[in-house]
Design an enzyme around this catalytic site. Structure first.
Site, PDB file in Angstrom:
ATOM      1  N   ARG A   1      34.160  30.318 -41.745  1.00 47.00           N
ATOM      2  CA  ARG A   1      35.084  30.919 -42.708  1.00 47.00           C
ATOM      3  C   ARG A   1      34.544  30.877 -44.144  1.00 47.00           C
ATOM      4  O   ARG A   1      34.681  31.847 -44.882  1.00 47.00           O
ATOM      5  CB  ARG A   1      36.410  30.154 -42.637  1.00 47.00           C
ATOM      6  CG  ARG A   1      37.550  30.787 -43.392  1.00 47.00           C
ATOM      7  CD  ARG A   1      38.756  29.839 -43.443  1.00 47.00           C
ATOM      8  NE  ARG A   1      39.053  29.241 -42.169  1.00 47.00           N
ATOM      9  CZ  ARG A   1      39.968  29.681 -41.321  1.00 47.00           C
ATOM     10  NH1 ARG A   1      40.687  30.737 -41.608  1.00 47.00           N
ATOM     11  NH2 ARG A   1      40.177  29.048 -40.181  1.00 47.00           N
TER      12      ARG A   1
ATOM     13  N   CYS B   1      53.676  47.281 -30.071  1.00 46.25           N
ATOM     14  CA  CYS B   1      55.009  46.996 -29.533  1.00 46.25           C
ATOM     15  C   CYS B   1      55.216  45.503 -29.324  1.00 46.25           C
ATOM     16  O   CYS B   1      55.292  45.011 -28.200  1.00 46.25           O
ATOM     17  CB  CYS B   1      55.205  47.763 -28.238  1.00 46.25           C
ATOM     18  SG  CYS B   1      55.038  49.509 -28.530  1.00 46.25           S
TER      19      CYS B   1
ATOM     20  N   GLY C   1      34.602  24.019 -40.735  1.00 44.45           N
ATOM     21  CA  GLY C   1      36.007  23.765 -41.065  1.00 44.45           C
ATOM     22  C   GLY C   1      36.376  23.912 -42.522  1.00 44.45           C
ATOM     23  O   GLY C   1      37.543  23.733 -42.892  1.00 44.45           O
TER      24      GLY C   1
HETATM   25  N1  LLP Z   1      32.008  24.542 -35.190  1.00 48.55           N
HETATM   26  C1  LLP Z   1      32.843  24.464 -34.142  1.00 48.55           C
HETATM   27  C2  LLP Z   1      32.490  23.606 -33.017  1.00 48.55           C
HETATM   28  C3  LLP Z   1      34.036  25.199 -34.141  1.00 48.55           C
HETATM   29  O1  LLP Z   1      34.856  25.112 -33.109  1.00 48.55           O
HETATM   30  C4  LLP Z   1      34.352  26.023 -35.255  1.00 48.55           C
HETATM   31  C5  LLP Z   1      35.588  26.806 -35.281  1.00 48.55           C
HETATM   32  C6  LLP Z   1      33.428  26.092 -36.318  1.00 48.55           C
HETATM   33  C7  LLP Z   1      32.271  25.330 -36.258  1.00 48.55           C
HETATM   34  C8  LLP Z   1      33.650  26.949 -37.536  1.00 48.55           C
HETATM   35  O2  LLP Z   1      34.773  26.593 -38.232  1.00 48.55           O
HETATM   36  P1  LLP Z   1      35.074  27.218 -39.705  1.00 48.55           P
HETATM   37  O3  LLP Z   1      33.992  26.716 -40.642  1.00 48.55           O
HETATM   38  O4  LLP Z   1      35.047  28.688 -39.579  1.00 48.55           O
HETATM   39  O5  LLP Z   1      36.422  26.695 -40.037  1.00 48.55           O
HETATM   40  N2  LLP Z   1      40.753  31.457 -35.326  1.00 48.55           N
HETATM   41  C9  LLP Z   1      41.124  30.419 -36.268  1.00 48.55           C
HETATM   42  C10 LLP Z   1      40.002  29.444 -36.512  1.00 48.55           C
HETATM   43  C11 LLP Z   1      39.493  28.806 -35.249  1.00 48.55           C
HETATM   44  C12 LLP Z   1      38.284  27.956 -35.481  1.00 48.55           C
HETATM   45  C13 LLP Z   1      37.640  27.570 -34.210  1.00 48.55           C
HETATM   46  N3  LLP Z   1      36.467  26.770 -34.339  1.00 48.55           N
HETATM   47  C14 LLP Z   1      41.608  31.071 -37.552  1.00 48.55           C
HETATM   48  O6  LLP Z   1      41.630  32.314 -37.643  1.00 48.55           O
HETATM   49  O7  LLP Z   1      42.012  30.376 -38.475  1.00 48.55           O
END
Ligand code: LLP
Length: 406
Positions: A273, A340, A235
């Site tokens: 991310r 589209c 996150g």
């Molecule tokens: N762990 C779990 C259980 C998750 O569901 C996620 C992301 C992560 C780790 C990794 O999160 P990060 O460190 O990447 O924030 N498509 C959206 C983001 C969806 C995230 C879903 N879960 C976007 O483009 O902002």
């Protein structure tokens, strides 16, 4: 972001984008190995004292070559499907560094995970625990599981990517967590090894993480369960614009250190991310320029099927020219895709560099949830992915042949 201008020309590290575009059809994704490596080591260094297992969240970028590069740097993998698990294994991530998350894992997916003896299956319901127990019994296995808690914490991020609030579908609710743990403890082919949380994505303040650690600590003490691992999820937010806030990982790491000392557990993180977000760009060509009333539409060959974040979350990614013109054009311009759909629009500017049809542009900071969220919508093929490593250009996914989708 890892893009820089040398004179008027845009480079990714020391490779000119223009030179890559000469041999590759646009649109294509391009990634910097150096940036990914640096991000991984920055992240690991913040938490050095905690010595966590860092499991790269494969959903953020599921290119096997990138997973493999991260594996070589010491990363494990956080996966959410059979496909992601198979990719992680193919990238030679050892099963004892893989955690499997998700609220709706199917019997087949669980079977595979159990057979492969992965580190943890993070369960999200009592039904899932029962199913894993049943499969494990059949396979004569004892399966290590984590239990995902819904801590009831608002991550103060976009509502669409929040996962820790009480109204969210994720995790087991705090209110009956202990009762569920007791029920799950009775299942003979399971071992509760971890408690896991993940409160959302693109989180830029430490406060929600602090709240989560407090909830976790109280609950763990109450449960009297000796969790070997505490999986704190991912996150971690990144700045998409220059002035945007970075998450203060130094402050968070201090909290995690204290937390770990008190509980004497191994910490797991699942960043996605933070590791790849600013390491990638989507290179696209201007198909047409259309003057329409007060706006000049710059119509790109990349669309929302190639990169959906702006359409899905209403977020903006900066677009910059590959050859920076010395002239500025006055007025409103809007970069849009060819799809589209009215939501197939990327970003608007006032007084941008002067642009012409067939010019190249780069959509920035698309390394996370770019390619992995792309689709064949409008029957358009998936685009190529290219990695720049030590000045060398490597195609790490070929552009999909149109025949593959016809
Ligand atoms: N762990 C779990 C259980 C998750 O569901 C996620 C992301 C992560 C780790 C990794 O999160 P990060 O460190 O990447 O924030 N498509 C959206 C983001 C969806 C995230 C879903 N879960 C976007 O483009 O902002």
């Amino acid at each position: 972001m890892t893009l820089i201008y040398k004179g008027q020309n845009l480079f990714l590290d020391s490779t000119s984008i223009n030179s890559i575009a000469k041999n590759n059809q646009t649109p294509f994704y391009i990634y910097s190995y150096k940036k990914i490596r640096d991000n991984f080591s920055i992240f690991s260094n913040y938490f050095k004292k905690t010595n966590p297992l860092v499991c790269f969240s494969v959903k953020s970028n599921s290119n096997i070559s990138l997973i493999s590069e991260l594996g070589k740097l010491g990363s494990g993998a956080d996966v959410v499907s059979e496909g992601e698990l198979l990719k992680a294994l193919k990238a030679k991530i050892r099963p004892n560094k893989i955690v499997f998350s998700g609220i709706g894992k199917t019997k087949n997916e669980l079977q595979l995970a159990i057979k492969k003896n992965i580190l943890l299956i993070n369960i999200e319901s009592e039904s899932e625990a029962k199913l894993i127990n049943k499969i494990s019994k059949k396979l004569k296995k004892i399966t290590s599981i984590g239990i995902r808690l819904n801590p009831g914490v608002d991550a103060n991020t976009l509502s669409k990517i929040s996962t820790g609030r009480t109204d969210s579908k994720f995790g087991l609710p705090k209110s009956n967590f202990l009762k569920l743990c007791r029920n799950i403890e009775k299942l003979k082919n399971l071992r509760i090894k971890a408690i896991s949380v993940h409160i959302g994505s693109q989180i830029t303040s430490v406060a929600p993480y602090r709240k989560t650690l407090n909830v976790l600590y109280k609950l763990i003490k109450l449960s009297k369960i000796n969790f070997k691992y505490i999986d704190l999820g991912g996150g971690f937010g990144i700045p998409y614009k220059k002035k945007e806030k970075k998450i203060n990982l130094k402050n968070y790491s201090t909290l995690v250190e204290k937390f770990q000392k008190k509980l004497n557990c191994k910490v797991i993180f699942e960043p996605g991310r933070f590791i790849v977000g600013n390491a990638g760009a989507l290179i696209s060509k201007i198909v047409f320029i259309k003057n329409s009333g007060k706006t000049k539409f710059i119509i790109l060959d990349a669309g929302m099927n190639d990169f959906v974040r702006p359409a899905l979350y209403d977020v903006k990614h900066d677009i910059i020219p590959v050859l920076k013109s010395k002239r500025k054009a006055k007025g409103n311009i809007e970069f849009v895709g060819p799809i589209c759909e009215s939501t197939d629009t990327f970003v608007k500017y006032k007084n941008f560099f002067s642009l012409n049809e067939n010019d190249l542009v780069a959509i920035t900071n698309v390394g996370a949830y770019g390619s992995s969220l792309s689709s064949n919508y409008n029957s358009r093929p998936l685009v190529a992915e290219i990695l720049i490593k030590s000045g060398k250009t490597k195609i790490i996914r070929k552009r999909q042949k149109i025949s593959a989708i016809i």
